[in-house]
Design a protein around this motif. Structure first.
Motif, PDB file in Angstrom:
ATOM      1  N   ASN A   1     -22.214   3.936  11.246  1.00 39.37           N
ATOM      2  CA  ASN A   1     -22.746   2.584  11.110  1.00 39.37           C
ATOM      3  C   ASN A   1     -21.651   1.515  11.118  1.00 39.37           C
ATOM      4  N   ARG A   2     -20.426   1.926  11.171  1.00 34.84           N
ATOM      5  CA  ARG A   2     -19.305   0.985  11.145  1.00 34.84           C
ATOM      6  C   ARG A   2     -19.209   0.260  12.490  1.00 34.84           C
ATOM      7  N   ALA A   3     -18.974  -1.042  12.447  1.00 35.54           N
ATOM      8  CA  ALA A   3     -18.831  -1.835  13.671  1.00 35.54           C
ATOM      9  C   ALA A   3     -17.529  -1.460  14.378  1.00 35.54           C
ATOM     10  N   ALA A   4     -17.579  -1.520  15.666  1.00 36.62           N
ATOM     11  CA  ALA A   4     -16.385  -1.231  16.462  1.00 36.62           C
ATOM     12  C   ALA A   4     -15.365  -2.342  16.233  1.00 36.62           C
ATOM     13  N   PRO A   5     -14.080  -1.999  16.261  1.00 32.82           N
ATOM     14  CA  PRO A   5     -13.056  -3.033  16.093  1.00 32.82           C
ATOM     15  C   PRO A   5     -13.085  -3.991  17.277  1.00 32.82           C
ATOM     16  N   PRO A   6     -12.615  -5.217  17.074  1.00 29.87           N
ATOM     17  CA  PRO A   6     -12.620  -6.171  18.187  1.00 29.87           C
ATOM     18  C   PRO A   6     -11.695  -5.705  19.306  1.00 29.87           C
ATOM     19  N   ILE A   7     -12.028  -6.080  20.508  1.00 27.54           N
ATOM     20  CA  ILE A   7     -11.196  -5.731  21.660  1.00 27.54           C
ATOM     21  C   ILE A   7      -9.966  -6.635  21.640  1.00 27.54           C
ATOM     22  N   PRO A   8      -8.772  -6.036  21.660  1.00 24.39           N
ATOM     23  CA  PRO A   8      -7.568  -6.864  21.616  1.00 24.39           C
ATOM     24  C   PRO A   8      -7.434  -7.703  22.887  1.00 24.39           C
ATOM     25  N   LYS A   9      -6.925  -8.906  22.691  1.00 21.37           N
ATOM     26  CA  LYS A   9      -6.684  -9.806  23.819  1.00 21.37           C
ATOM     27  C   LYS A   9      -5.190 -10.009  23.951  1.00 21.37           C
ATOM     28  N   ALA A  10      -4.745 -10.227  25.159  1.00 23.70           N
ATOM     29  CA  ALA A  10      -3.322 -10.453  25.393  1.00 23.70           C
ATOM     30  C   ALA A  10      -2.872 -11.707  24.649  1.00 23.70           C
ATOM     31  N   ARG A  11      -1.857 -11.571  23.843  1.00 16.64           N
ATOM     32  CA  ARG A  11      -1.348 -12.675  23.035  1.00 16.64           C
ATOM     33  C   ARG A  11      -0.791 -13.795  23.898  1.00 16.64           C
ATOM     34  N   LYS A  12      -0.151 -13.444  24.984  1.00 16.81           N
ATOM     35  CA  LYS A  12       0.466 -14.438  25.860  1.00 16.81           C
ATOM     36  C   LYS A  12      -0.563 -15.341  26.520  1.00 16.81           C
ATOM     37  N   ASN A  13      -1.812 -14.898  26.626  1.00 19.99           N
ATOM     38  CA  ASN A  13      -2.834 -15.705  27.277  1.00 19.99           C
ATOM     39  C   ASN A  13      -3.514 -16.671  26.321  1.00 19.99           C
ATOM     40  N   ASN A  14      -3.212 -16.595  25.051  1.00 19.85           N
ATOM     41  CA  ASN A  14      -3.833 -17.453  24.057  1.00 19.85           C
ATOM     42  C   ASN A  14      -3.074 -18.781  24.012  1.00 19.85           C
ATOM     43  N   GLU A  15      -3.767 -19.883  24.312  1.00 22.95           N
ATOM     44  CA  GLU A  15      -3.113 -21.195  24.389  1.00 22.95           C
ATOM     45  C   GLU A  15      -2.424 -21.590  23.090  1.00 22.95           C
ATOM     46  N   VAL A  16      -3.023 -21.238  21.960  1.00 24.08           N
ATOM     47  CA  VAL A  16      -2.417 -21.568  20.672  1.00 24.08           C
ATOM     48  C   VAL A  16      -1.084 -20.853  20.522  1.00 24.08           C
ATOM     49  N   ASN A  17      -1.032 -19.583  20.866  1.00 20.70           N
ATOM     50  CA  ASN A  17       0.225 -18.838  20.764  1.00 20.70           C
ATOM     51  C   ASN A  17       1.282 -19.410  21.685  1.00 20.70           C
ATOM     52  N   VAL A  18       0.898 -19.741  22.907  1.00 21.70           N
ATOM     53  CA  VAL A  18       1.855 -20.298  23.861  1.00 21.70           C
ATOM     54  C   VAL A  18       2.444 -21.595  23.318  1.00 21.70           C
ATOM     55  N   ALA A  19       1.601 -22.450  22.757  1.00 27.93           N
ATOM     56  CA  ALA A  19       2.079 -23.730  22.213  1.00 27.93           C
ATOM     57  C   ALA A  19       3.074 -23.509  21.074  1.00 27.93           C
ATOM     58  N   PHE A  20       2.778 -22.568  20.177  1.00 23.77           N
ATOM     59  CA  PHE A  20       3.684 -22.326  19.059  1.00 23.77           C
ATOM     60  C   PHE A  20       4.951 -21.599  19.505  1.00 23.77           C
ATOM     61  N   GLU A  21       4.855 -20.745  20.508  1.00 19.21           N
ATOM     62  CA  GLU A  21       6.057 -20.101  21.044  1.00 19.21           C
ATOM     63  C   GLU A  21       6.964 -21.153  21.667  1.00 19.21           C
ATOM     64  N   ASP A  22       6.371 -22.132  22.353  1.00 23.47           N
ATOM     65  CA  ASP A  22       7.169 -23.223  22.926  1.00 23.47           C
ATOM     66  C   ASP A  22       7.846 -24.030  21.823  1.00 23.47           C
ATOM     67  N   LYS A  23       7.146 -24.269  20.720  1.00 24.55           N
ATOM     68  CA  LYS A  23       7.740 -24.997  19.595  1.00 24.55           C
ATOM     69  C   LYS A  23       8.913 -24.218  19.005  1.00 24.55           C
ATOM     70  N   ALA A  24       8.743 -22.908  18.834  1.00 24.62           N
ATOM     71  CA  ALA A  24       9.819 -22.076  18.285  1.00 24.62           C
ATOM     72  C   ALA A  24      11.040 -22.106  19.199  1.00 24.62           C
ATOM     73  N   LYS A  25      10.792 -21.997  20.493  1.00 18.66           N
ATOM     74  CA  LYS A  25      11.887 -22.053  21.471  1.00 18.66           C
ATOM     75  C   LYS A  25      12.603 -23.404  21.374  1.00 18.66           C
ATOM     76  N   ASP A  26      11.835 -24.486  21.268  1.00 25.39           N
ATOM     77  CA  ASP A  26      12.426 -25.823  21.167  1.00 25.39           C
ATOM     78  C   ASP A  26      13.237 -25.987  19.887  1.00 25.39           C
ATOM     79  N   ILE A  27      12.769 -25.415  18.788  1.00 20.32           N
ATOM     80  CA  ILE A  27      13.507 -25.489  17.520  1.00 20.32           C
ATOM     81  C   ILE A  27      14.883 -24.854  17.676  1.00 20.32           C
ATOM     82  N   VAL A  28      14.940 -23.659  18.272  1.00 21.60           N
ATOM     83  CA  VAL A  28      16.229 -22.978  18.440  1.00 21.60           C
ATOM     84  C   VAL A  28      17.116 -23.755  19.400  1.00 21.60           C
TER      85      VAL A  28
END
Length: 90
Positions: free
Chosen positions: A5-32
């Motif tokens: 009866n347990r629900a299946a785990p969510p299907i993982p999505k590519a992190r690089k395709n997530n706009e929020v992640n890309v924006a924060f990765e760009d910020k981290a790169k800019d900080i360095v």
């Protein structure tokens, strides 16, 4: 608990395709990159400074991590520490 009866785990999505992640990765790169410019530190110098605090990488590896931007928070903090910078939350 019945395992059938347990629900299946969510299907993982590519992190690089997530706009929020890309924006924060760009910020981290800019900080360095901004920190390197402000301190007058080249990639080779940053690599040497990282080695002094126990982070062993090649200059090419450091340059690639920074250009990709998808590095860990630990690497971000290591870079800042190597350049005698700190993030303070007040």
């Amino acid at each position: 608990m019945n395992m059938q009866n347990r629900a299946a785990p969510p299907i993982p999505k590519a992190r690089k395709n997530n706009e929020v992640n890309v924006a924060f990765e760009d910020k981290a790169k800019d900080i360095v990159r901004d920190a390197m410019r402000a301190k007058g530190v080249s990639v080779d110098q940053l690599t040497a400074r990282l080695a002094l605090i126990g982070v062993e990488m090649s200059s090419g590896g450091v340059a690639n991590k920074i250009s990709r931007g998808g590095f860990s928070s630990a690497f971000l903090l290591q870079c800042l520490a190597a350049m005698d910078l700190e993030i303070r939350v007040e």
